[in-house]
Write an enzyme that holds these catalytic residues in place. Structure first.
Site, PDB file in Angstrom:
ATOM      1  CB  CYS A  77      -0.988  -0.027   1.163  1.00 59.99           C
ATOM      2  SG  CYS A  77      -0.268   0.181   2.812  1.00 59.99           S
TER       3      CYS A  77
ATOM      4  CG  HIS B 229      -4.636   0.187   3.834  1.00 59.26           C
ATOM      5  ND1 HIS B 229      -3.966  -0.843   3.213  1.00 59.26           N
ATOM      6  CD2 HIS B 229      -5.489   0.693   2.901  1.00 59.26           C
ATOM      7  CE1 HIS B 229      -4.402  -0.964   1.967  1.00 59.26           C
ATOM      8  NE2 HIS B 229      -5.324  -0.036   1.746  1.00 59.26           N
TER       9      HIS B 229
ATOM     10  CG  HIS C 278      -6.742   0.468  -1.584  1.00 57.71           C
ATOM     11  ND1 HIS C 278      -6.964  -0.178  -0.392  1.00 57.71           N
ATOM     12  CD2 HIS C 278      -7.703  -0.006  -2.430  1.00 57.71           C
ATOM     13  CE1 HIS C 278      -8.004  -1.003  -0.498  1.00 57.71           C
ATOM     14  NE2 HIS C 278      -8.474  -0.905  -1.720  1.00 57.71           N
TER      15      HIS C 278
END
Length: 351
Positions: free
Chosen positions: A266, A314, A326
């Site tokens: 990520c 994240h 993402h």
């Protein structure tokens, strides 16, 4: 013989009784609504598998960000160690030169020594020349002292560099051990998630692959077709370029620790997207959140970084319309997803 025959008939009778009992139990189980597969391990509910897989993937991702941070610190330690080693080599070269100069001066003094200066003046056939030579000797002696001072200074500096290098070696060893711990955690979590998903029948597993971790994967319906956000929608050309890069990477696989160009985790996707726009971002989510100006969710524009979970584990890049791009986890590629699929933790505008 009759007794012998009876002894052989008893097991047959017992088998008949057990068979009858089994049939009776099967009938009772059928009456109670069971399918007769009581000894088989019950299949887990897909929703439960989804929740457990999500948890394992989140834990793996948190460990991945720690791994990325440890890797960054290890690389810094390696760079510092190399710089110290290079500087020490340069200092040792200078020390060798200073020692050579000092040896030349000492040899010259030895060859010219042997008589008291006053006696040499008296016996000299050229007093004026001798006095000039004495002045030269004093200057030579001053140079000798300076050379000794340089040698001592070089020795002290080399020892300081050796001590600093020892510290960096210790730091690097610690970082490597930290990397190993995080790597073990990551692989363990990912293996557990894969094992969990493998317990499902193929048809349920296929459905789960499309919607697994809706809290971390997103979906493909809606305005998710690849297409760059134009610069008027973004706060600047760099943000627009970063968004355009993220769109071009849709479908790329998630690989922990990867920063592109063909696979990403990520934070690696975010770093690569802004690197394409000429902006250097930190490697980890918890450093990236401080790499720009914090903004409220209500002011989000394309190119802003959006972070999730309390541990800031994240990150995605906002593309407008309440969505982001993402890299979710190993079960899904880079994709577009709604922001509401994960607990929102904050946003940053890269300047």
């Amino acid at each position: 013989m009759a007794a012998h025959r009876r002894s052989r008939q008893r097991p047959a009778g017992g088998t008949t009784a057990r068979t009858a009992a089994t049939i009776a139990l099967a009938g009772a189980a059928t009456a109670a609504g069971f399918d007769g597969s009581g000894h088989a391990e019950p299949q887990p509910a897909p929703d439960r598998v989804r929740a457990d897989a999500d948890r394992l993937y989140r834990e793996a991702e948190a460990a991945t960000e720690k791994y990325n941070g440890a890797q960054e610190r290890a690389e810094s330690a390696r760079r510092r160690l190399r710089a110290l080693q290079d500087e020490r080599a340069r200092r040792e070269d200078r020390l060798a030169s200073a020692r050579a100069a000092l040896g030349s001066v000492a040899a010259a003094q030895y060859r010219g020594g042997g008589l008291d200066p006053a006696l040499r003046l008296v016996l000299s056939e050229d007093p004026d020349g001798y006095l000039d030579g004495a002045a030269l000797a004093e200057r030579v002696d001053s140079r000798r002292k300076a050379a000794v001072g340089r040698v001592r200074s070089q020795l002290r500096e080399i020892e300081r560099l050796r001590g600093a290098a020892r510290i960096e070696v210790t730091s690097l060893t610690s970082r490597r051990a930290e990397l190993k711990r995080h790597r073990t955690t990551i692989t363990g979590k990912l293996t557990a998630a894969r094992r969990l998903l493998s317990r499902l029948p193929p048809e349920q597993r296929a459905g789960l692959d499309e919607g697994t971790s809706r809290s971390s994967q997103g979906h493909r319906d809606g305005p998710a077709a690849p297409g760059p956000v134009t610069s008027p929608a973004a706060p600047g050309p760099r943000a627009a370029q970063a968004v355009s890069y993220a769109y071009r990477k849709l479908g790329s696989p998630y690989v922990w620790g990867a920063t592109g160009p063909d696979a990403f985790d990520c934070s690696g996707l975010i770093q690569a997207a802004y690197r394409s726009a000429g902006v250097s971002l930190p490697r980890t989510t918890y450093a990236q959140i401080d790499a720009g100006r914090r903004i409220p969710r209500s002011e989000l524009l394309p190119g802003d970084l959006v972070f999730f979970y309390s541990g800031i584990s994240h990150v995605g890049i906002y593309v407008g319309g309440g969505r982001m791009i993402h890299a979710p986890n190993p079960s899904a590629p880079v994709r577009v997803a709604p922001l509401d699929e994960m607990p929102f933790a904050g946003a940053t505008r890269v300047t």
